[in-house]
Motif scaffolding. Structure first.
Motif, PDB file in Angstrom:
ATOM      1  N   ILE A 154       0.840  -1.200   0.000  1.00  0.00           N
ATOM      2  CA  ILE A 154       0.000   0.000   0.000  1.00  0.00           C
ATOM      3  C   ILE A 154       0.875   1.251   0.000  1.00  0.00           C
ATOM      4  O   ILE A 154       0.636   2.200  -0.757  1.00  0.00           O
ATOM      5  N   ALA A 155       1.901   1.248   0.843  1.00  0.00           N
ATOM      6  CA  ALA A 155       2.814   2.390   0.899  1.00  0.00           C
ATOM      7  C   ALA A 155       3.510   2.588  -0.439  1.00  0.00           C
ATOM      8  O   ALA A 155       3.702   3.727  -0.890  1.00  0.00           O
ATOM      9  N   ARG A 156       3.856   1.494  -1.095  1.00  0.00           N
ATOM     10  CA  ARG A 156       4.467   1.566  -2.425  1.00  0.00           C
ATOM     11  C   ARG A 156       3.529   2.224  -3.423  1.00  0.00           C
ATOM     12  O   ARG A 156       3.928   3.023  -4.271  1.00  0.00           O
ATOM     13  N   THR A 157       2.225   1.918  -3.313  1.00  0.00           N
ATOM     14  CA  THR A 157       1.236   2.448  -4.244  1.00  0.00           C
ATOM     15  C   THR A 157       1.146   3.966  -4.175  1.00  0.00           C
ATOM     16  O   THR A 157       0.946   4.632  -5.195  1.00  0.00           O
ATOM     17  N   ILE A 158       1.303   4.528  -2.973  1.00  0.00           N
ATOM     18  CA  ILE A 158       1.159   5.985  -2.815  1.00  0.00           C
ATOM     19  C   ILE A 158       2.501   6.671  -2.613  1.00  0.00           C
ATOM     20  O   ILE A 158       2.551   7.850  -2.249  1.00  0.00           O
ATOM     21  N   ALA A 159       3.599   5.968  -2.881  1.00  0.00           N
ATOM     22  CA  ALA A 159       4.942   6.510  -2.601  1.00  0.00           C
ATOM     23  C   ALA A 159       5.175   7.844  -3.297  1.00  0.00           C
ATOM     24  O   ALA A 159       5.800   8.744  -2.732  1.00  0.00           O
ATOM     25  N   HIS A 160       4.686   8.006  -4.512  1.00  0.00           N
ATOM     26  CA  HIS A 160       4.912   9.242  -5.266  1.00  0.00           C
ATOM     27  C   HIS A 160       3.768  10.240  -5.088  1.00  0.00           C
ATOM     28  O   HIS A 160       3.695  11.239  -5.796  1.00  0.00           O
ATOM     29  N   ASP A 161       2.871   9.966  -4.125  1.00  0.00           N
ATOM     30  CA  ASP A 161       1.761  10.845  -3.769  1.00  0.00           C
ATOM     31  C   ASP A 161       0.880  11.173  -4.974  1.00  0.00           C
ATOM     32  O   ASP A 161       0.599  12.352  -5.254  1.00  0.00           O
ATOM     33  N   PRO A 162       0.375  10.146  -5.666  1.00  0.00           N
ATOM     34  CA  PRO A 162      -0.442  10.398  -6.859  1.00  0.00           C
ATOM     35  C   PRO A 162      -1.846  10.851  -6.482  1.00  0.00           C
ATOM     36  O   PRO A 162      -2.380  10.472  -5.435  1.00  0.00           O
ATOM     37  N   PRO A 163      -2.481  11.659  -7.333  1.00  0.00           N
ATOM     38  CA  PRO A 163      -3.843  12.126  -7.047  1.00  0.00           C
ATOM     39  C   PRO A 163      -4.911  11.066  -7.308  1.00  0.00           C
ATOM     40  O   PRO A 163      -6.026  11.167  -6.791  1.00  0.00           O
ATOM     41  N   VAL A 164      -4.582  10.061  -8.126  1.00  0.00           N
ATOM     42  CA  VAL A 164      -5.542   9.020  -8.499  1.00  0.00           C
ATOM     43  C   VAL A 164      -5.015   7.665  -8.056  1.00  0.00           C
ATOM     44  O   VAL A 164      -3.839   7.333  -8.278  1.00  0.00           O
ATOM     45  N   LEU A 165      -5.881   6.871  -7.412  1.00  0.00           N
ATOM     46  CA  LEU A 165      -5.486   5.556  -6.928  1.00  0.00           C
ATOM     47  C   LEU A 165      -6.471   4.504  -7.424  1.00  0.00           C
ATOM     48  O   LEU A 165      -7.686   4.718  -7.421  1.00  0.00           O
ATOM     49  N   ILE A 166      -5.936   3.368  -7.847  1.00  0.00           N
ATOM     50  CA  ILE A 166      -6.751   2.243  -8.300  1.00  0.00           C
ATOM     51  C   ILE A 166      -6.499   1.067  -7.367  1.00  0.00           C
ATOM     52  O   ILE A 166      -5.353   0.676  -7.154  1.00  0.00           O
ATOM     53  N   PHE A 167      -7.582   0.522  -6.818  1.00  0.00           N
ATOM     54  CA  PHE A 167      -7.500  -0.669  -5.977  1.00  0.00           C
ATOM     55  C   PHE A 167      -8.303  -1.774  -6.669  1.00  0.00           C
ATOM     56  O   PHE A 167      -9.535  -1.715  -6.727  1.00  0.00           O
ATOM     57  N   ASP A 168      -7.591  -2.758  -7.184  1.00  0.00           N
ATOM     58  CA  ASP A 168      -8.226  -3.837  -7.949  1.00  0.00           C
ATOM     59  C   ASP A 168      -8.297  -5.096  -7.091  1.00  0.00           C
ATOM     60  O   ASP A 168      -7.279  -5.739  -6.845  1.00  0.00           O
ATOM     61  N   GLU A 169      -9.501  -5.442  -6.633  1.00  0.00           N
ATOM     62  CA  GLU A 169      -9.719  -6.612  -5.775  1.00  0.00           C
ATOM     63  C   GLU A 169      -8.664  -6.645  -4.656  1.00  0.00           C
ATOM     64  O   GLU A 169      -7.960  -7.645  -4.469  1.00  0.00           O
ATOM     65  N   PRO A 170      -8.528  -5.579  -3.874  1.00  0.00           N
ATOM     66  CA  PRO A 170      -7.390  -5.460  -2.960  1.00  0.00           C
ATOM     67  C   PRO A 170      -7.408  -6.402  -1.764  1.00  0.00           C
ATOM     68  O   PRO A 170      -6.371  -6.607  -1.143  1.00  0.00           O
ATOM     69  N   THR A 171      -8.563  -6.963  -1.410  1.00  0.00           N
ATOM     70  CA  THR A 171      -8.618  -7.794  -0.206  1.00  0.00           C
ATOM     71  C   THR A 171      -8.610  -9.290  -0.500  1.00  0.00           C
ATOM     72  O   THR A 171      -8.727 -10.100   0.427  1.00  0.00           O
ATOM     73  N   VAL A 172      -8.478  -9.648  -1.765  1.00  0.00           N
ATOM     74  CA  VAL A 172      -8.441 -11.076  -2.112  1.00  0.00           C
ATOM     75  C   VAL A 172      -7.257 -11.751  -1.426  1.00  0.00           C
ATOM     76  O   VAL A 172      -6.120 -11.275  -1.495  1.00  0.00           O
ATOM     77  N   GLY A 173      -7.519 -12.829  -0.722  1.00  0.00           N
ATOM     78  CA  GLY A 173      -6.448 -13.578  -0.061  1.00  0.00           C
ATOM     79  C   GLY A 173      -6.053 -13.051   1.300  1.00  0.00           C
ATOM     80  O   GLY A 173      -5.190 -13.642   1.957  1.00  0.00           O
ATOM     81  N   LEU A 174      -6.677 -11.952   1.746  1.00  0.00           N
ATOM     82  CA  LEU A 174      -6.334 -11.390   3.050  1.00  0.00           C
ATOM     83  C   LEU A 174      -7.270 -11.931   4.129  1.00  0.00           C
ATOM     84  O   LEU A 174      -8.437 -12.233   3.861  1.00  0.00           O
TER      85      LEU A 174
END
Length: 268
Positions: A154-174
Motif C-alpha cells: 500500500i505504501a508503495r502504491t502511494i509513494a509518489h503521492d499520486p492524485p488518483v489511486l486504483i484498488f483492484d480486488e485489494p482484499t483477495v487472499g487477506l
C-alpha cells in the motif's frame, strides 16, 4: 489538469481480444464513466466481468481497442508516462521485489515515478511511520508476513503521492483483520482528497466504501449511481439484490417465482 473537475474520464472504452476457441471476445464493450477528487468510485462485477481489463487500460498496461480514457487530463494512449506518474495501482496479486527491503522498495517506486529527489528521504520515512513498518523497514520483502507485505505494498502504491489511486480486488487472499485495515486506509485516502477507483466482487466492501457504484457485466456497464439511487431504481435494498436485478435483466432473464425450480428462465 482535469476535465470539468473529473480527474478520471472514460468514454466508450473498448477492448477486444481474439481467442482461438471463442473467436472475438469483447472484454470491455463501450464503458463510460468519470471520477472525482474525494470520491471512491466502485466497479462491481463478477470475476471476468471486465473490471481488471478496464483498469489495466486506465493504467496504460493495455491499449484500448476503441474509445478514450484520461487521467488528470492525460490521454492513456498519447501520454502514458504522465498517466503513470498521476496514479497508483494496487492489486492483491501485485508482486514486490523479494530481495529489496521495505525502505528500498518505497525509494524505488517513488523515484521511478519521478518523486522529487530533495524530498525523497522525508517522504519514505513518513510512509514508514504512517503504516507502522519501522521495525521491519530494513528487512527483505521475502522475509515478511502477508500482513507486513500488504502494508509495504500500500505504501508503495502511494509513494509518489499520486492524485488518483486504483484498488483492484485489494482484499483477495487477506484475512479479516488485514481486509479491515485495507478498508480503513482507503477511507483515509479518500478523506485526503484522492480520487479512488475500487474494483471488487465483494458486496459488503462496496457498500461500506463506495460513493458511487458502476455495475459491470460481460464488459458492459449496466448501471451507475449512488447506492441509494440504485436502490430506488430497482426497489431492492441489499446491494446483492440490486446486482442480481441488473444482471438478470441484462441476460433477458428473471428469477423464478418462489416454489418453482429456482432456475433462471427467459422473461416474457
Amino acid at each position: 489538469m482535469t476535465t470539468n473537475g473529473r480527474t478520471v474520464f472514460v468514454e466508450d472504452l473498448r477492448k477486444t481480444f481474439y481467442d482461438e476457441s471463442r473467436g472475438e471476445v469483447k472484454a470491455v464493450d463501450g464503458v463510460t464513466f468519470s471520477c472525482h477528487p474525494g470520491e471512491v468510485f466502485g466497479l462491481l462485477g463478477a470475476n471476468g466481468a471486465g473490471k481488471t481489463t478496464t483498469l489495466r487500460m486506465l493504467s496504460t498496461v493495455l491499449k484500448p481497442t476503441g474509445g478514450t480514457a484520461s487521467v488528470m487530463g492525460h490521454d492513456v494512449v498519447r501520454e502514458p508516462e504522465s498517466v503513470r506518474e498521476s496514479l497508483g495501482f494496487y492489486s492483491a496479486s501485485t508482486a514486490l521485489f523479494p530481495r529489496l527491503t521495505g525502505r528500498e522498495t518505497l525509494r524505488f517506486f517513488a523515484r521511478i515515478n519521478h518523486y522529487p529527489v530533495e524530498g525523497l528521504a522525508e517522504r519514505v520515512e513518513a510512509l514508514i511511520s504512517r503504516f507502522g513498518i519501522q521495525e521491519y523497514a530494513n528487512a527483505r520483502i521475502e522475509k515478511l508476513s502477508t500482513g507486513m507485505k500488504q502494508k509495504v505494498s500500500i505504501a508503495r502504491t502511494i509513494a509518489h503521492d499520486p492524485p488518483v489511486l486504483i484498488f483492484d480486488e485489494p482484499t483477495v487472499g487477506l484475512d479479516v483483520l488485514n481486509a479491515l485495515e485495507m478498508v480503513k486506509v482507503i477511507r483515509e485516502l479518500r478523506d485526503e482528497g484522492k480520487t479512488i477507483i475500487f474494483s471488487s466482487h465483494i458486496m459488503s466492501e462496496v457498500e461500506k466504501l463506495c460513493d458511487r457504484i458502476a455495475i459491470i457485466h460481460r464488459g458492459r456497464l449496466l448501471a451507475l449511481g449512488t447506492l441509494e439511487s440504485l436502490r430506488e431504481a430497482t426497489g431492492e435494498h441489499y446491494l446483492e439484490d440490486v446486482f442480481v436485478h441488473y444482471v438478470t435483466r441484462a441476460e433477458g432473464l428473471e428469477v423464478a417465482a418462489i416454489g418453482a425450480t429456482g432456475e433462471l428462465e427467459e422473461a416474457p
